[in-house]
Design a protein around this motif. Structure first.
Motif, mmCIF file in Angstrom:
data_model
loop_
_atom_site.group_PDB
_atom_site.id
_atom_site.type_symbol
_atom_site.label_atom_id
_atom_site.label_comp_id
_atom_site.label_asym_id
_atom_site.label_seq_id
_atom_site.Cartn_x
_atom_site.Cartn_y
_atom_site.Cartn_z
ATOM 1 N N ALA A 14 0.795 -1.228 -0.057
ATOM 2 C CA ALA A 14 0.049 0.017 0.085
ATOM 3 C C ALA A 14 0.820 1.180 -0.012
ATOM 4 C CB ALA A 14 -1.118 0.110 1.104
ATOM 5 N N PHE A 63 -2.188 -2.783 -5.567
ATOM 6 C CA PHE A 63 -3.391 -2.738 -4.780
ATOM 7 C C PHE A 63 -3.807 -3.945 -4.489
ATOM 8 C CE2 PHE A 63 -7.995 -2.821 -4.674
ATOM 9 C CZ PHE A 63 -8.161 -1.868 -3.623
ATOM 10 N N LEU A 64 -3.896 -5.075 -5.335
ATOM 11 C CA LEU A 64 -4.519 -6.316 -4.783
ATOM 12 C C LEU A 64 -3.440 -7.086 -3.713
ATOM 13 C CD1 LEU A 64 -5.493 -7.891 -8.390
ATOM 14 C CD2 LEU A 64 -6.749 -7.263 -6.278
ATOM 15 N N SER A 66 -1.618 -5.375 -1.523
ATOM 16 C CA SER A 66 -1.907 -4.856 -0.379
ATOM 17 C C SER A 66 -3.160 -5.279 0.492
ATOM 18 C CB SER A 66 -2.001 -2.983 -0.485
ATOM 19 O OG SER A 66 -3.255 -2.816 -1.318
ATOM 20 N N ARG A 67 -4.259 -5.679 -0.347
ATOM 21 C CA ARG A 67 -5.324 -6.069 0.194
ATOM 22 C C ARG A 67 -5.547 -7.398 0.410
ATOM 23 N NH1 ARG A 67 -6.987 -1.709 1.913
ATOM 24 N NH2 ARG A 67 -7.688 -0.104 0.430
ATOM 25 N N ARG A 70 -2.345 -10.823 3.972
ATOM 26 C CA ARG A 70 -2.826 -10.706 5.181
ATOM 27 C C ARG A 70 -1.787 -11.275 6.340
ATOM 28 N NH1 ARG A 70 -4.508 -5.899 4.818
ATOM 29 N NH2 ARG A 70 -6.542 -5.565 3.663
#
Length: 148
Positions: A14, A63-64, A66-67, A70
């Motif tokens: 991110a 973006f993907l 960063s999302r 986890r």
């Protein structure tokens, strides 16, 4: 930790996205203007298409990541990274198939714009990663007296 970091494993992506998107978008407009002046509408359109595709390609990946990342587990990270990369390559392949051989595309304009965005993106993403204050390990997991 600084205010630019977060506690989840996707935080570096991110931060890299935020740091690279604006410089890449701005510098990527230079070839669009250059090809508009030298080759007219066809050159500007093609350079703009290369600019947009390169920005979309890199921004969507960051973006993907960063999302979706986890977990700090290397196995989970690798699986997510390879899935995102495969999706990007398939998307790029579909783009190339759709626009291959079109007479209204100026290949040099498209390529130069994509190359400029790629180089600027990589420079600023790496700069963001090197200057970020994101810990690579969890300090609370290290107990006194353990480790070397």
């Amino acid at each position: 930790m600084t205010s630019t970091t977060s506690s989840h494993a996707g935080a570096p992506f991110a931060h890299m996205l935020r740091s690279a998107v604006l410089p890449s978008a701005l510098v990527g407009l230079v070839p669009v203007v250059l090809f508009a002046v030298t080759d007219g509408v066809k050159g500007a359109w093609s350079a703009g298409l290369g600019w947009a595709v390169a920005l979309l390609f890199f921004a969507s990946g960051m973006f993907l990541m960063s999302r979706l990342v986890r977990s700090a587990s290397p196995h989970a990270f690798f699986a997510v990274a390879m899935t995102v990369y495969l999706g990007q390559v398939i998307g790029l392949l579909l783009f190339l198939i759709a626009f291959h051989g079109r007479d209204w595309i100026h290949g040099k304009g498209l390529g130069v714009a994509a190359l400029v965005v790629t180089i600027v993106w990589q420079v600023f993403a790496m700069r963001a990663m090197r200057t970020a204050r994101i810990p690579v390990y969890d300090e609370s997991a290290i107990r006194p007296g353990e480790g070397s």
